[in-house]
Design a protein around this motif. Structure first.
Motif, short mmCIF file in Angstrom:
data_model
loop_
_atom_site.label_atom_id
_atom_site.label_comp_id
_atom_site.label_asym_id
_atom_site.label_seq_id
_atom_site.Cartn_x
_atom_site.Cartn_y
_atom_site.Cartn_z
N CYS A 140 1.04 -1.04 -0.19
CA CYS A 140 -0.13 0.17 -0.36
C CYS A 140 0.87 1.52 0.15
O CYS A 140 2.05 1.34 0.98
CB CYS A 140 -0.71 0.27 1.37
SG CYS A 140 -1.94 1.24 1.29
N ARG A 168 -0.34 4.05 -1.06
CA ARG A 168 -1.37 5.59 0.26
C ARG A 168 -1.40 5.71 1.64
O ARG A 168 -1.21 6.58 1.97
CB ARG A 168 -2.36 5.37 0.16
CG ARG A 168 -4.21 6.28 -0.01
CD ARG A 168 -4.96 5.70 -0.32
NE ARG A 168 -5.33 5.65 -1.25
CZ ARG A 168 -6.32 4.82 -2.18
NH1 ARG A 168 -6.94 3.76 -1.52
NH2 ARG A 168 -6.02 5.01 -3.51
N SER A 169 -2.31 4.45 2.40
CA SER A 169 -1.70 4.70 3.60
C SER A 169 -0.88 4.44 4.77
O SER A 169 0.07 3.36 4.43
CB SER A 169 -3.55 3.81 4.07
OG SER A 169 -3.84 4.42 3.44
N SER A 170 -0.97 4.60 6.38
CA SER A 170 -0.18 4.27 7.20
C SER A 170 -0.27 2.40 7.48
O SER A 170 -1.41 1.86 7.09
CB SER A 170 -0.54 5.31 8.59
OG SER A 170 -1.42 4.64 9.36
N ILE A 227 -3.85 2.30 9.92
CA ILE A 227 -4.69 2.11 8.84
C ILE A 227 -5.21 0.84 8.22
O ILE A 227 -5.71 0.46 8.31
CB ILE A 227 -4.88 2.67 8.14
CG1 ILE A 227 -5.09 4.80 8.44
CG2 ILE A 227 -5.89 3.13 6.69
CD1 ILE A 227 -5.04 5.68 8.06
N CYS A 228 -3.75 0.28 7.67
CA CYS A 228 -3.78 -1.18 7.02
C CYS A 228 -4.01 -1.99 7.44
O CYS A 228 -5.13 -2.78 6.89
CB CYS A 228 -2.33 -1.51 5.71
SG CYS A 228 -1.58 -0.28 4.95
N THR A 263 -7.28 9.47 -2.96
CA THR A 263 -6.50 9.69 -1.66
C THR A 263 -6.67 11.23 -1.35
O THR A 263 -6.60 12.06 -1.60
CB THR A 263 -5.57 9.70 -1.85
OG1 THR A 263 -5.71 8.07 -2.81
CG2 THR A 263 -4.56 9.83 -0.61
N THR A 288 -10.50 3.20 3.34
CA THR A 288 -8.92 2.78 2.61
C THR A 288 -8.93 4.02 2.03
O THR A 288 -8.23 3.95 0.72
CB THR A 288 -9.36 1.67 2.17
OG1 THR A 288 -10.38 1.81 0.86
CG2 THR A 288 -9.10 0.86 2.92
N ARG A 290 -4.83 9.16 4.13
CA ARG A 290 -2.99 8.14 4.49
C ARG A 290 -3.08 8.46 5.95
O ARG A 290 -2.07 7.63 6.22
CB ARG A 290 -2.83 9.52 3.49
CG ARG A 290 -2.53 9.67 2.11
CD ARG A 290 -2.04 10.45 1.87
NE ARG A 290 -0.77 11.28 1.68
CZ ARG A 290 0.75 11.39 1.81
NH1 ARG A 290 0.75 10.29 0.85
NH2 ARG A 290 1.25 11.84 1.79
N LYS A 291 -3.24 9.21 6.86
CA LYS A 291 -3.20 9.47 8.29
C LYS A 291 -4.15 8.82 9.52
O LYS A 291 -3.99 8.51 9.80
CB LYS A 291 -2.49 10.28 8.41
CG LYS A 291 -0.66 10.65 7.51
CD LYS A 291 -0.69 12.32 7.27
CE LYS A 291 0.95 12.73 7.00
NZ LYS A 291 1.67 13.72 7.18
N LEU A 329 -7.92 8.40 10.31
CA LEU A 329 -9.26 7.22 10.02
C LEU A 329 -9.95 7.75 11.40
O LEU A 329 -9.99 7.26 12.44
CB LEU A 329 -8.39 6.53 9.71
CG LEU A 329 -10.03 5.65 9.17
CD1 LEU A 329 -10.84 6.14 8.30
CD2 LEU A 329 -9.50 3.92 9.45
#
Length: 569
Positions: free
Chosen positions: A264, A266-268, A271-272, A504, A546, A549-550, A552
């Motif tokens: 991934c 995109r995300s931290s 988050i994943c 995103t 999803t 990025r940081k 949520l």
């Protein structure tokens, strides 16, 4: 050029394949990877009459492939002998329109009607359902799922009306797909010629295929296509209501060679890990972007009794996380347009009370160039598949541009069309739609591409001052939304979950209710087994959570936090 690809992307872009699927996670750069493979194959292509067909499911999606392919040295637009477009446009151009008469019983080239080709109005009640009905893969008459069907006793009359209109040469897009499959099965010479013409199929967003579309792909397989390359993420399949079936892609993953794309970008990692239980992945995606992957902000499930307080607390968390509050960075999402409107009202109240620390509202377009705004927004909606509303805006923009009028009235437009002639006006508007630039760029680039069109059709030689310089780099996606409501005076991006697929943001709040339609989420969760392909309502949530990025936040009604926390463990 290809050095920017990761090792896993290299393993997808360069090898030769016969039948392969790529099972991609959110933020893995799957469309970027498809563009790289397309560019690599075109770069070594020598035949001038045989080409590659690269397909996706929306204009925005294939245009993004084309835009990415430039980074790998491809000249755009991608031209003959290759084809880049939607799967529907491919089917229409090469199968249905030239050969549809063979199976429809008509004496002329078929005419496509209904969305996205125009508004359909039948003379009789049975004909009014022509664009809202079709046939399934077994030939059974069905009503399109996105519309409530008429009384059962009317079905036979509607079906008979369809057959009568087929003989007159009319068909909707669902009919076109149905008849195209019939053509390929009943006329093997046509299938063989098509496979010779396009021996390579690259298909992005393959999780959104319908049974008929996948059967068309299977006909290519049976007839000996050189390469079939399917890329998708079944967990992001959110068009099942429109007969898409992600299990078709999953079955191909089991039947053919399957390559995972599970990094991934995109995300931290937090988050994943948080979103993983809502996926069918074997393990959480690996966050690989250095400046993002190790972000320490933990995604949270936040209960609320008052949406206003939920939104205020979320925006405060954005400020604490050094995330500027603007449409580029922050999104508040909900399942329905009605809920989005409710959130807009709350944000307006906060803004008026001064409880949200934001800059002045967006004032993007100069009043003398509102016609440009109408054309840009109309093209954006058409790119998103919202043809009717987009067409109306482009009509409005055309009228204002031709008359250099800052304002618009339906009465003046009707009079203007009457004087010009209806056919001539329709032809003019459709020419504008065909030539308007893609809305996948920023405002400045779009206006640069639009200038020669403005000169040719409207006699305008200068677009300086159309927008304020401070807004030049804003993406068009961040300004207009699929909700058909412009919240240009609000500080964040508002939208439905469907409207932001593929996008995103730095921070996302998803505002949940207890129910999805008439069914409680608690009931849906009981029916679902983690690790399997979940029901579409939970896949909707997966798409939403999803996007960031940081930061949520999943906002749920009071008393339901434990339910969601337990399911997400």
């Amino acid at each position: 050029m290809f050095k920017i690809l990761s090792q896993k992307q290299d393993a997808i872009v360069f090898p030769d394949f016969k039948r392969v699927t790529v099972r991609a996670c959110p933020g893995s750069g799957k469309t970027f990877t498809v563009a790289a493979r397309l560019a690599n194959k075109i770069g070594g292509w020598k035949d001038k009459n045989i080409g590659i067909a690269c397909l996706s499911f929306t204009n925005v999606a294939w245009e993004e492939i084309e835009r990415f392919s430039v980074r790998f040295g491809t000249t755009i637009p991608i031209r003959h002998p290759h084809f880049l477009g939607t799967i529907d446009s491919f089917v229409n151009r090469f199968i249905f329109l030239p050969f549809g008469h063979l199976v429809m019983g008509c004496q002329r080239r078929p005419i496509l009607v209904g969305e996205p080709y125009g508004v359909w109005a039948g003379r009789y009640f049975s004909e009014q359902w022509f664009d809202k009905s079709s046939f399934d893969i077994n030939g059974n008459f069905i009503f399109t799922r996105s519309y409530p069907p008429p009384p059962i006793k009317s079905a036979q009359a509607v079906c008979q009306a369809k057959h009568n209109l087929f003989k007159a040469g009319y068909a909707n897009q669902d009919d076109a797909n149905f008849f195209s499959l019939k053509i390929l099965r009943e006329y093997p010479d046509i299938t063989r010629s098509l496979v010779v013409r396009f021996p390579v199929l690259l298909i992005d967003e393959a999780q959104d295929t319908t049974a008929i579309q996948m059967a068309i792909i299977d006909e290519f397989v049976k007839t000996g296509a050189e390469e079939i390359f399917l890329v998708g993420d079944p967990d992001q399949a959110i068009f099942e209501w429109n007969t898409a079936d992600p299990k078709l892609f999953q079955s191909k993953c089991k039947e053919w060679e399957c390559i995972p794309l599970d990094e991934c970008r995109r995300s931290s990692q937090k988050i994943c890990d948080f979103v993983y239980p809502l996926s069918s992945l074997d393990k959480p995606a690996l966050a690989v972007t250095p400046e993002i992957s190790n972000c320490i902000i933990q995604p949270i499930v936040m209960e609320y009794t008052d949406r206003s307080i939920l939104i205020k607390d979320f925006l405060k968390s954005c400020e604490n996380g050094d995330t500027p509050i603007n449409k580029e960075n922050v999104a508040i999402l909900s399942r329905s347009k009605k809920k989005v409107s409710e959130v807009a009202k709350i944000l307006n109240e906060h803004r008026d009370q001064g409880t949200i620390n934001v800059s002045n509202p967006y004032e993007i377009w100069d009043e003398n160039f509102y016609w440009c705004k109408d054309l840009c927004e109309g093209k954006f909606l058409i790119d998103k598949g919202i043809y009717k509303e987009g067409y109306k805006l482009i009509e409005r923009g055309c009228y204002k541009g031709l008359n250099q009028a800052a304002y618009f009235s339906k009465e003046n437009l009707v009079l203007y069309i009457r004087n010009m002639g209806f056919i001539k006006w329709r032809y003019f508007v459709h020419e504008i739609i065909k030539t308007l630039p893609s809305t996948s760029s920023n405002l400045s680039d779009w206006l640069s591409l639009f200038l020669p069109i403005a000169q040719k059709f409207f006699g305008i030689t200068n677009l300086n001052g159309a927008i304020k310089n401070v807004h030049a780099t804003l993406s068009i996606q961040s300004i207009f939304t699929q909700t058909e409501i412009l919240f240009t005076n609000l500080p964040v991006r508002l939208g439905t979950i469907h409207s932001v697929k593929g996008e995103t943001f730095e921070a996302v709040l998803v505002v949940m209710d207890s129910k999805a339609g008439n069914t409680k989420y608690a009931t849906i969760m009981k029916r679902c087994k983690k690790g399997d392909l979940l029901e579409e309502e939970l896949r909707n949530i997966y798409v939403a959570i999803t996007r960031p990025r940081k930061i949520l936040t999943l906002g749920v009604p009071q008393g339901e936090g434990d339910l969601w926390n337990k399911f997400l463990q």
